[in-house]
Structures are given as structure tokens and as C-alpha cells.
Design an enzyme around this catalytic site. Structure first.
Site, PDB file in Angstrom:
ATOM      1  N   ILE A 161      54.201  45.605  29.525  1.00 29.02           N
ATOM      2  CA  ILE A 161      53.806  46.898  30.085  1.00 29.02           C
ATOM      3  C   ILE A 161      54.818  47.982  29.703  1.00 29.02           C
ATOM      4  CG2 ILE A 161      53.307  48.166  32.214  1.00 29.02           C
ATOM      5  CD1 ILE A 161      52.386  45.391  33.404  1.00 29.02           C
ATOM      6  N   ARG A 240      56.865  46.680  41.224  1.00 25.59           N
ATOM      7  CA  ARG A 240      56.803  46.137  42.574  1.00 25.59           C
ATOM      8  C   ARG A 240      57.707  46.981  43.470  1.00 25.59           C
ATOM      9  NH1 ARG A 240      52.890  43.919  41.406  1.00 25.59           N
ATOM     10  NH2 ARG A 240      52.270  41.730  41.590  1.00 25.59           N
ATOM     11  N   GLU A 269      53.881  46.916  51.558  1.00 27.09           N
ATOM     12  CA  GLU A 269      52.465  47.296  51.459  1.00 27.09           C
ATOM     13  C   GLU A 269      51.648  46.602  52.546  1.00 27.09           C
ATOM     14  OE1 GLU A 269      51.229  46.503  47.437  1.00 27.09           O
ATOM     15  OE2 GLU A 269      52.799  47.767  46.636  1.00 27.09           O
ATOM     16  N   HIS A 287      48.569  50.970  44.973  1.00 24.38           N
ATOM     17  CA  HIS A 287      48.614  49.764  44.120  1.00 24.38           C
ATOM     18  C   HIS A 287      47.323  49.631  43.294  1.00 24.38           C
ATOM     19  CE1 HIS A 287      50.882  45.688  43.815  1.00 24.38           C
ATOM     20  NE2 HIS A 287      50.207  45.926  42.702  1.00 24.38           N
TER      21      HIS A 287
HETATM   22  C1  GLV Z   1      55.548  41.936  31.850  1.00 28.53           C
HETATM   23  O1  GLV Z   1      56.183  42.960  31.775  1.00 28.53           O
HETATM   24  C2  GLV Z   1      54.136  41.906  31.557  1.00 28.53           C
HETATM   25  O2  GLV Z   1      53.597  42.957  31.256  1.00 28.53           O
HETATM   26  O3  GLV Z   1      53.535  40.822  31.587  1.00 28.53           O
HETATM   27  C1  GLV Z   2      49.500  43.915  40.060  1.00 32.25           C
HETATM   28  O1  GLV Z   2      50.364  44.418  40.700  1.00 32.25           O
HETATM   29  C2  GLV Z   2      49.724  42.765  39.237  1.00 32.25           C
HETATM   30  O2  GLV Z   2      50.812  42.204  39.286  1.00 32.25           O
HETATM   31  O3  GLV Z   2      48.805  42.400  38.508  1.00 32.25           O
END
Ligand code: GLV
Ligand code: GLV
Length: 322
Positions: A161, A240, A269, A287
Site C-alpha cells: 500500500i 491501524r 473503533e 475505516h
Molecule cells: C502491506 O503493506 C500490504 O499492503 O499488504
Molecule cells: C482493513 O483495514 C484491512 O486490513 O483490510
């Protein structure tokens, strides 16, 4: 009959997909409630299942695994984050745990940018002005935000991500710095520079968090880290909540040291720290960073594919790496 429990309604016909993928008749029970599956119901219903699809709000621990019994082979978490799962307990019970990486990377990176832009350009404050129907007039200094283009973006946590957020920064002609604790994956986003944390905090105009929640990252951002940021920094968290000390963050926002924060995740949360709700310079979302129809369907399909693989005696597609 092989039996699967799903702790929340999903946007996919889990039973049909599992039957299609495994070729066997599978009994699927989905918690029909509108809210979370209550813990005692989960413990009662998990007994005798071969697989369970869990939400990030379900705690998967030794108690749950023992209650499930020896038929349980896989816990498929409907999330990329897995801080709700006790992986060593899963190992002890010979239960495979899987998550949903990759399929939600783009949606989460997009949502991160939505928060950067909304908080940086005061979109929600502007929307509130319009909805209130209060008179306003164009003025040179009305609702001034922060310039985004050409600034320095600091990405803390550079997994899938974080890297996707970096790739999107190219269109904004930014200097991209990143900090990561793990070095076991290739980190190759052209133009993004690995940077020691102290330097990243001191140089970035925008700081965005993409760390996993672990014991080591609990309150990773506290008073000291916020103090080390430049005055006027924009802070964003779609990872998180407990990675950030919300008390310290609210102080840094209230004092004006930080320009604004965009937050999708919270320490407790669904509770949101009262000061974060009261401050005008926060943009708060519940979220929803992976919440697109496409991504939620893809997450459901991946959870089912993991279950089918394990029930078919194959390796899961996306086991959680501990
Ligand atoms: C970790 O950062 C992921 O995106 O799985
Ligand atoms: C959402 O927060 C996830 O971890 O997919």
C-alpha cells in the site's frame, strides 16, 4: 458435510463459489445480523466448522480455535491487516490463516490520497460552509489549504500500500521519501528514496502511515514524533489506529503545530477520540479505505479461493506470513 461459517454478510455468494471451486457440497452459514457477530454467538457457531471467514473485528485466539474443534483447517480473514489473529495459536492448532493482500491495495492507496487532498485542501470544512447555508464570499484568504503539488511526501511503512501511494505521487510532482523497518521485499518505486525516520519526519510536508499493527508499532507516532515534524505538516493514517497516540496527535493538531490530519482508523473503533471529533482540522472517515464494491467483491473471492485451496489439500494463495 463440510461446513463454513462467515461472520458477516459478504457481497458474494460464498456457498456457490466454494462449491464451484471445490466440487463438493459445502454448507455455508452466514451471520445474518446487521452488526458485528457477537462473540458468544461466534464461539457457539464456530464449533465443527472446517473454515471460517472472519472480519477484522473478530478476535481469533486460542479460545476460538479450541471451541472450533479439530475440524477447523483455515481462518480466512477478510482484511489485509491481521492484528485480530493470534498466529501462534493458529500454528498450535494447525489452522492456516490467510488475509486479503493485493486486491485492496489500489482502493486503500486511492483513499489515502482522498484524505491527503481533503485534509490539505479543507474540502470538508468547505462542504460544511455550503451545507450550513451561511453567506460567504470569495476572498483571497478564505479557507486556505496546503499546496500538495511539488511538496515532500513521507511514507512510513513501504509494503504494497505504501508503494502504491508513492506511485500515485508522481502525478503531483512530489519528492517521495519512505521509511521501512523490514528489508525483505523489493522496494522499487522510481523516485522514492529510503530515508531514516528522523530525516523523513523533519523533511516531509505530508506524512502518511502504512505500517502493520504489531507490538513494535504500537504508538509508533507519539508526542516526540509529532514534535519532530515540520510546523504545518499534514498527517494521514489509513493503516491501524493504535499505531498513533491519539492524545499526542490531538495536541499537535490543537496547538497548530500540525496543519491537519486525515484519519480512517482509530485506536478504539468505533469510538473516536473526542478532541479529534471537535477539531476543525481533522477529516475523519469510518475505516472505509478498502470500501469499494470492486475491492470488497475481490476480497470475498480471495477469501473463498484460500478456503477452497486448503479444503482441496493445496497451499493457500495468501497465507499470513508471521
Ligand atoms: C502491506 O503493506 C500490504 O499492503 O499488504
Ligand atoms: C482493513 O483495514 C484491512 O486490513 O483490510
Amino acid at each position: 458435510m463440510t461446513s463454513v461459517l462467515v461472520t458477516r454478510r459478504l457481497p458474494t455468494d460464498v456457498a456457490a463459489l466454494l462449491r464451484h471451486l471445490t466440487g463438493i457440497d459445502i454448507d455455508v452459514e452466514t451471520w445474518p445480523g446487521a452488526g458485528l457477530m457477537p462473540r458468544e454467538k461466534l464461539l457457539r457457531k464456530v464449533a465443527g466448522r472446517a473454515a471460517v471467514i472472519t472480519m477484522l473485528t473478530d478476535r481469533v485466539d486460542a479460545e476460538l480455535l479450541e471451541t472450533a474443534g479439530p475440524d477447523l483447517r483455515i481462518v480466512a480473514n477478510y482484511a489485509v491487516g491481521h492484528d485480530n489473529i493470534d498466529l501462534s495459536a493458529c500454528q498450535q492448532h494447525a489452522v492456516v490463516a490467510t488475509n486479503t493482500p493485493d486486491v485492496l491495495t489500489a482502493a486503500t492507496a486511492d483513499a489515502t490520497w482522498a484524505l491527503i487532498l481533503a485534509a490539505g485542501r479543507r474540502i470538508v470544512e468547505g462542504d460544511a460552509v455550503q451545507r450550513a447555508g451561511t453567506p460567504w464570499s470569495w476572498a483571497p484568504d478564505f479557507l486556505l489549504g496546503r499546496e500538495i503539488t511539488g511538496k515532500t511526501l513521507g511514507i512510513v511503512g513501504f509494503g504494497r500500500i505504501g508503494q502504491a501511494v508513492a506511485r500515485r505521487a508522481a502525478g503531483f510532482e512530489m519528492t517521495v521519501l519512505f521509511h521501512t523497518a523490514s528489508s525483505n521485499r523489493a522496494r522499487t518505486v522510481p523516485g522514492a528514496t529510503a530515508t531514516p525516520l528522523a530525516e523523513l519526519l523533519a523533511r516531509s510536508d505530508i506524512i502518511t502511515v502504512h505500517l502493520p499493527a504489531t507490538a513494535a508499532t504500537h504508538h509508533f507516532f507519539g508526542r516526540q514524533e509529532f514534535a519532530a515534524m515540520k510546523p504545518g505538516t499534514l498527517f494521514v493514517n489509513t493503516a491501524r489506529g493504535n499505531i498513533v497516540d491519539e492524545g499526542a496527535l490531538s495536541e499537535a493538531l490543537a496547538s497548530g503545530h500540525l496543519f491537519a490530519a486525515g484519519l480512517d482508523v482509530f485506536e478504539h473503533e468505533p469510538h473516536v477520540h473526542r478532541r479529534l471529533r471537535e477539531l476543525p482540522n481533522t477529516v475523519l472517515t469510518p475505516h472505509i479505505a478498502s470500501a469499494t464494491s470492486e475491492t470488497r467483491a475481490a476480497m470475498a473471492e480471495l477469501a473463498c479461493r484460500n478456503i477452497a485451496a486448503v479444503l482441496n489439500g493445496q497451499d493457500p494463495l495468501t497465507p499470513i506470513q508471521s
